[in-house]
Design an enzyme around this catalytic site. Structure first.
Site, PDB file in Angstrom:
ATOM      1  N   ASN A   1      -0.092   0.783   6.514  1.00 28.85           N
ATOM      2  CA  ASN A   1       0.452  -0.299   5.699  1.00 28.85           C
ATOM      3  C   ASN A   1       0.878  -1.420   6.625  1.00 28.85           C
ATOM      4  O   ASN A   1       1.433  -1.166   7.699  1.00 28.85           O
ATOM      5  CB  ASN A   1       1.674   0.161   4.904  1.00 28.85           C
ATOM      6  N   GLY A   2       0.672  -2.655   6.200  1.00 28.85           N
ATOM      7  CA  GLY A   2       1.073  -3.789   7.014  1.00 28.85           C
ATOM      8  C   GLY A   2      -0.116  -4.636   7.394  1.00 28.85           C
ATOM      9  O   GLY A   2      -1.219  -4.510   6.849  1.00 28.85           O
TER      10      GLY A   2
ATOM     11  N   CYS B   1       0.843  -1.190   0.000  1.00 29.15           N
ATOM     12  CA  CYS B   1       0.000   0.000   0.000  1.00 29.15           C
ATOM     13  C   CYS B   1       0.880   1.242   0.000  1.00 29.15           C
ATOM     14  O   CYS B   1       2.078   1.181   0.221  1.00 29.15           O
ATOM     15  CB  CYS B   1      -0.896   0.006   1.234  1.00 29.15           C
TER      16      CYS B   1
ATOM     17  N   ARG C   1       2.937   0.966  -6.861  1.00 30.38           N
ATOM     18  CA  ARG C   1       3.091  -0.033  -5.807  1.00 30.38           C
ATOM     19  C   ARG C   1       1.986  -1.079  -5.841  1.00 30.38           C
ATOM     20  O   ARG C   1       2.111  -2.133  -5.238  1.00 30.38           O
ATOM     21  CB  ARG C   1       3.112   0.656  -4.439  1.00 30.38           C
TER      22      ARG C   1
ATOM     23  N   TRP D   1      -3.925  -2.012  -0.915  1.00 28.36           N
ATOM     24  CA  TRP D   1      -3.913  -3.319  -1.555  1.00 28.36           C
ATOM     25  C   TRP D   1      -4.533  -4.286  -0.554  1.00 28.36           C
ATOM     26  O   TRP D   1      -4.000  -4.519   0.521  1.00 28.36           O
ATOM     27  CB  TRP D   1      -2.474  -3.731  -1.893  1.00 28.36           C
TER      28      TRP D   1
ATOM     29  N   LYS E   1       4.137  -3.680  -6.317  1.00 25.23           N
ATOM     30  CA  LYS E   1       5.568  -3.547  -6.564  1.00 25.23           C
ATOM     31  C   LYS E   1       6.380  -3.981  -5.356  1.00 25.23           C
ATOM     32  O   LYS E   1       7.396  -4.651  -5.477  1.00 25.23           O
ATOM     33  CB  LYS E   1       5.889  -2.092  -6.921  1.00 25.23           C
TER      34      LYS E   1
ATOM     35  N   GLU F   1       2.485 -11.752 -15.704  1.00 23.73           N
ATOM     36  CA  GLU F   1       2.248 -10.580 -14.865  1.00 23.73           C
ATOM     37  C   GLU F   1       1.444  -9.498 -15.580  1.00 23.73           C
ATOM     38  O   GLU F   1       0.530  -8.915 -14.982  1.00 23.73           O
ATOM     39  CB  GLU F   1       3.589  -9.974 -14.427  1.00 23.73           C
TER      40      GLU F   1
ATOM     41  N   GLU G   1      11.817 -16.421 -16.104  1.00 23.60           N
ATOM     42  CA  GLU G   1      11.575 -14.987 -16.010  1.00 23.60           C
ATOM     43  C   GLU G   1      10.714 -14.505 -17.173  1.00 23.60           C
ATOM     44  O   GLU G   1       9.812 -13.672 -16.993  1.00 23.60           O
ATOM     45  CB  GLU G   1      12.912 -14.240 -15.980  1.00 23.60           C
TER      46      GLU G   1
ATOM     47  N   LYS H   1       7.078 -12.649 -16.779  1.00 20.93           N
ATOM     48  CA  LYS H   1       6.747 -11.331 -17.325  1.00 20.93           C
ATOM     49  C   LYS H   1       5.433 -11.383 -18.099  1.00 20.93           C
ATOM     50  O   LYS H   1       4.594 -10.496 -17.986  1.00 20.93           O
ATOM     51  CB  LYS H   1       7.866 -10.841 -18.266  1.00 20.93           C
TER      52      LYS H   1
ATOM     53  N   HIS I   1       8.889 -34.321 -20.339  1.00 23.03           N
ATOM     54  CA  HIS I   1       8.451 -34.984 -19.116  1.00 23.03           C
ATOM     55  C   HIS I   1       7.168 -34.355 -18.570  1.00 23.03           C
ATOM     56  O   HIS I   1       6.976 -34.256 -17.362  1.00 23.03           O
ATOM     57  CB  HIS I   1       9.552 -34.939 -18.058  1.00 23.03           C
TER      58      HIS I   1
END
Length: 630
Positions: free
Chosen positions: A107-108, A2, A27, A75, A625, A510, A503, A507, A526
């Protein structure tokens, strides 16, 4: 995750806070809100679920002309993203008719909020949201009432005032993490900030202060900042800031320089932050290497490891830990350090390492990889390894962050602010630092002077190789347009290119919301080969390296099942060009640098597919983020 912004001074607070929230959009959030004090000492609040433009529309008629206010982008952790669950939350309003006295943004996570809520409900507090954060507002109000009931406090010190004492008492009862900003109805000249495990930065101005959960909202407004540390509470007026630590009492805050300009957090001429950051990589790679290559001794140099060469020579095992993209960079580091330093390396998900109890030998060194320096799981893993007596080093992009502060030493990426949620330049900078560490440890152990000089020569060519890789964007854009409607992608590579396959798949997931999987190319048969059909493209990473022939065999297996192939190859590779449906040619480079050079087209592919699908590239759904909760 947040975002927090607060302002106290002589300007219009709502404007300053809203501008700060706009800079924190990267964020990740799903609702937002602002609270200010009006001239009648009433708290005026406006909140809205969804994107920040909904809050801006709600503010079209304006909040009261106030010079003190707080704001938040949320968030969701507890409770759905609704107007009611958005911050700020108000404390007070008990059954006895007393009005709201406190507004907070948080936040938290408050782990014991249910027990605290039950106790406060007995006291008569009525809760309006499903969040854990609202508990803090009512708890501060309850503590303040108890303090005031004890009689007046005769003090001129703002850090010993009833309001600050109430915050200190309240946070002492919280179990979990908090970055907290508190506004009091009857104190129009006071903001109180508190921190434990969630960052807060105070921007120091002349007759004004700006407080935020990271430094980006402060850029362009001040170049003087104070980082709050865990267990610190700050009392902020228009004239001063006083800081009190839970254990040591009043402390003199250390004012630092903010090396961040307003244009550093702007998009410039680019359509998105992500595209800007992709194109910044030649320079950020140079920045990661700047001052760290020692030609005379054919090694790398680091100023912040805080361990002597003899101590590092005694290390016989390295653990690399991180989350998401940082974990992929750590996997690249595993290949690099084991090949060039012959030093055993283990890569651990930080979220798993924090709860595992693996046997770890005495001479083991931990590197924690993180862009933000605030990732909750990575921080917890670092603390656990520290508790067991192992040296801990951070590889981090954010100066003053919690992980950078708590590690025994570390290496900054110097990549500049990364605003796009999907990491690009931080990933390649982390890989560069891994390559520098492989050189450093290699020269400490067995690597010859000639080998070290050749390694340095290859590294110094890297920025130009990345610049050349960026020229493939038109080709990648055409491929993205043709495959934008695919439901699944496979990404395959071997050796150094296996972490890059992971990666690349991440991407795409996301920012385009297309399902994608990364695998070692030989593992495809496999299980993942069952997914291959004419509608499922496979991205092959197939430079001319030591396993080139083996990967061609894997490509043939995909083609035999009519799977479309997008091949990322070394320039001039006619053999693969005859087999693949799409070809992206990159400049040839040593095997160990290919994860950096070849990351460019994969980032561009994800970017352009997301754009063609109409996705919010910089702010993908459900993501944040800086992941500061477990």
């Amino acid at each position: 995750m947040c975002g927090i912004v607060g302002y106290i001074g002589f300007r219009q607070a709502a404007e300053r806070v809203l501008e700060g929230l706009q800079r924190l959009e990267y964020r990740g959030y799903d609702s937002s809100g602002i609270a200010v004090l009006d001239h009648d000492a009433e708290v005026s609040v406006q909140k809205a679920a969804g994107r920040l433009d909904r809050l801006e529309a709600a503010l079209a008629n304006g909040l009261p002309d106030s010079s003190i206010g707080i704001g938040h982008t949320r968030w969701a952790t507890h409770g759905a993203p609704t107007d009611g669950n958005a911050h700020p939350h108000l404390g007070g309003g008990c059954a006895n008719g007393q009005g709201q006295s406190v507004a907070i943004v948080h936040n938290g996570v408050v782990e014991n909020f249910r027990n605290l809520k039950a106790r406060l409900e007995v006291e008569g507090y009525v809760f309006q949201s499903e969040t854990d954060s609202e508990v803090i507002a009512h708890l501060i109000d309850s503590c303040l009432k108890q303090i005031m009931a004890e009689g007046p406090r005769v003090t001129d010190d703002i850090d010993d005032s009833p309001c600050v004492a109430a915050v200190r008492q309240a946070v002492s009862q919280l179990r979990g993490t908090y970055g907290l900003l508190v506004l009091f109805r009857h104190k129009p000249d006071l903001l109180v900030a508190a921190r434990l495990g969630s960052p807060l930065v105070i921007g120091v101005g002349d007759g004004e202060y700006l407080i935020a959960s990271d430094a980006s909202p402060l850029a362009g407004h001040t170049n003087r900042i104070v980082y709050l540390a865990d267990h610190e509470v700050a009392a902020i007026t228009r004239q001063q800031v006083r800081v009190v630590h839970r254990d040591t009492g009043r402390i003199e805050p250390a004012v630092q320089s903010l090396e961040l300009a307003a244009n550093d957090v702007g998009r410039g001429d680019y359509a998105h932050f992500m595209l800007k950051e992709i194109y910044e990589q030649p320079e950020t790679i140079r920045a990661a290497m700047r001052g760290r290559l020692d030609h005379d001794n054919a090694t790398a140099v680091f100023g912040g490891l805080n361990l002597t060469p003899s101590q590092l020579q005694a290390i016989n095992r390295v653990v690399l830990t991180g989350c998401g993209t940082s974990w992929h960079a750590a996997m690249v580091g595993e290949y690099l350090i084991e090949e060039f330093a012959r030093l055993p390396v283990e890569v651990e998900y930080a979220s798993e390492l924090r709860y595992r109890n693996p046997p770890i030998s005495k001479n083991t060194l931990l590197f924690a990889l993180t862009q933000s320096g605030e990732t909750a799981d990575t921080l917890a893993a670092l603390r656990e390894m520290k508790r067991k007596g192992h040296p801990t080093l951070a590889i981090c992009n954010t100066v003053g962050s919690t992980i950078a502060s708590e590690a025994d030493g570390g290496i900054y990426l110097h990549a500049g602010p990364e605003i796009g949620v999907a990491s690009t330049k931080a990933f390649t900078s982390q890989c560069v630092v891994m390559a520098l560490l492989a050189l450093y440890f290699g020269r400490l152990r067995h690597m010859s002077l000639e080998q070290g000089l050749a390694y340095i020569e290859a590294l110094e060519k890297l920025p130009d190789l990345v610049s050349e890789s960026l020229t493939v964007e038109p080709v990648v854009r055409g491929i993205a347009e043709r495959y934008r409607n695919a439901g699944t992608f496979l990404y395959l590579g071997r050796q150094y290119n296996f972490p890059l396959a992971l990666e690349g798949a991440l991407k795409l997931k996301e920012i385009s919301y297309i399902h994608a999987e990364g695998y070692p190319a030989a593992e495809m048969k496999h299980g993942p080969i069952a997914l291959v059909d004419p509608l499922t493209p496979t991205v092959f990473l197939i430079p001319k390296d030591g396993v080139y022939e083996k990967v061609i065999l894997n490509l043939e297996e995909i083609k035999a099942r009519k799977g479309p192939v997008i091949a990322v190859v070394s320039k001039g590779d006619d053999r693969v060009s005859e087999l693949a449906d799409e070809v992206i040619e990159l400049p040839a480079c040593p095997d160990f640098l290919n994860p950096i050079v070849a990351s460019i087209p994969l980032q561009l592919l994800a970017y352009h597919i997301a754009c063609f699908r109409g996705c919010d590239v910089d702010k993908p759904r459900n993501l944040a983020k800086s992941v500061t909760v477990e």
